[in-house]
Design an enzyme around this catalytic site. Structure first.
Site, mmCIF file in Angstrom:
data_model
loop_
_atom_site.group_PDB
_atom_site.id
_atom_site.type_symbol
_atom_site.label_atom_id
_atom_site.label_comp_id
_atom_site.label_asym_id
_atom_site.label_seq_id
_atom_site.Cartn_x
_atom_site.Cartn_y
_atom_site.Cartn_z
ATOM 1 N N LYS A 8 13.279 -0.869 1.613
ATOM 2 C CA LYS A 8 12.798 0.221 2.479
ATOM 3 C C LYS A 8 13.937 0.719 3.373
ATOM 4 C CE LYS A 8 8.118 -1.622 2.342
ATOM 5 N NZ LYS A 8 7.043 -2.408 2.960
ATOM 6 N N GLN B 183 5.971 -5.638 8.397
ATOM 7 C CA GLN B 183 5.801 -6.144 7.029
ATOM 8 C C GLN B 183 4.749 -7.254 7.002
ATOM 9 O OE1 GLN B 183 7.165 -4.750 4.382
ATOM 10 N NE2 GLN B 183 6.391 -6.205 2.896
ATOM 11 N N ASP C 49 2.404 3.249 7.589
ATOM 12 C CA ASP C 49 1.728 2.476 6.544
ATOM 13 C C ASP C 49 0.278 2.940 6.371
ATOM 14 O OD1 ASP C 49 3.032 0.424 5.112
ATOM 15 O OD2 ASP C 49 3.084 -0.895 6.865
#
Ligand code: GUN
Length: 296
Positions: free
Chosen positions: A54, A98, A121
């Protein structure tokens, strides 16, 4: 005839080129740079590798990008404080924590602490709720990548029988919700299978579009697929290492069998994975524009 390969890596490259041009324009015309922070707690090797990918992509696109690594014993309070400071940081438009988090940290509490406007997200309950009522600000990245791949490959989604295997909050539930909405790239009839489903094969064999996010290597065999179906394999399972130490990855679909039966299929790697990261970048560019009141 073997199935057509839906190469997410190639589609993702096209979208990233579009995003890079958009980032350059934002810098030149508005003096703003999209900012993305990825927070990783602990040293889970798979998570480290995802976060690295990412960050590399964010750099490649010219973002202001920060990788914030925290030790495995970081307290929940410390993590919440950290999120609160990024919520206030004007250079940061997207915040990603994460998952999974270490067990002593309450995941829901952490996701709730992220400013919904910076939740690239789309895991915050506000964003989940907006998705549910068909008015999303941000789409969750893996489901968005799947939908984009289906649309760009010319797959007929409207009226299609879709079976999703897996009911996670990250993939199964949101992709089911997205494909059953009214509107472009949706209007499907959706079935969701899970570990308590009585006859998974019955449902997978009915699917015109089969989306598998079960987390089990090669769970879906060839005889579970309707001939000609479009198969989207979300799984990434490490099943061993090569002699020179490289990871051997398998999807949730037995590819060699499926490729002979399906009409189209995503490879692993190079299918859904690169699309997920690209959708994260797209959400961050959008967050930057919204934050700076820049119209499309
Ligand atoms: N862990 C596995 N997939 C994801 C994802 O899409 N976002 C975050 N934050 N964590 C993950």
């Amino acid at each position: 005839m073997p199935a057509k390969l839906l190469k997410g890596a190639e589609v993702a490259k096209e979208i990233r080129a579009e995003l890079k041009a958009e980032v350059e324009k934002l810098k030149a015309e508005h003096g703003v740079v999209p900012g993305l922070v990825t927070i990783l707690v602990g040293e889970n090797p798979a998570s480290q590798s995802y976060v690295r990918a990412k960050q590399n992509t964010a750099h490649e696109l010219g973002f202001h990008s920060v990788q914030d690594n925290q030790p495995a014993d970081t307290s929940e309070e410390k993590l919440l404080d950290l999120i609160s400071s990024y919520n206030k940081d004007p250079q940061v438009h997207g915040i990603l924590v994460q998952l999974p988090l270490p067990r002593h940290i309450n995941e829901n509490k952490v996701l709730l602490a992220i400013d919904p406007g910076k939740d690239v997200d789309a895991f915050h309950p506000v964003n989940v709720g907006k998705l549910m009522i068909g008015e999303p600000d941000y789409l969750p990245c893996t489901p968005a990548g799947i939908q984009e791949l289906l649309v760009r490959s010319g797959t007929e989604i409207s009226g299609a029988e879709v079976t999703v295997v897996g009911r996670s909050n990250i993939v199964g539930k949101p992709i089911a919700m997205m494909l059953l909405q009214k509107g472009k790239g949706a209007n499907a009839t959706v079935t969701v299978c899970h570990t308590r489903t009585k006859d998974v094969k019955f449902h997978t064999r009915r699917a015109d579009i089969l989306i598998v996010a079960a987390g089990v290597a090669e769970y879906v065999k060839g005889d579970m697929i309707k001939p000609g179906a479009v198969v989207i394999d979300v799984g990434v399972n490490e099943v061993g290492k090569t002699a020179d130490g490289k990871r051997i990855l398998k999807g949730d679909v037995a590819f060699d069998e499926a490729v002979e039966i399906a009409g189209a299929i995503t490879p692993v790697p190079g299918g859904v994975g690169p699309m997920t990261i690209t959708m994260l970048m797209k959400n961050t560019v959008r967050a930057c524009k919204v934050h700076n009141r820049i119209k499309d």
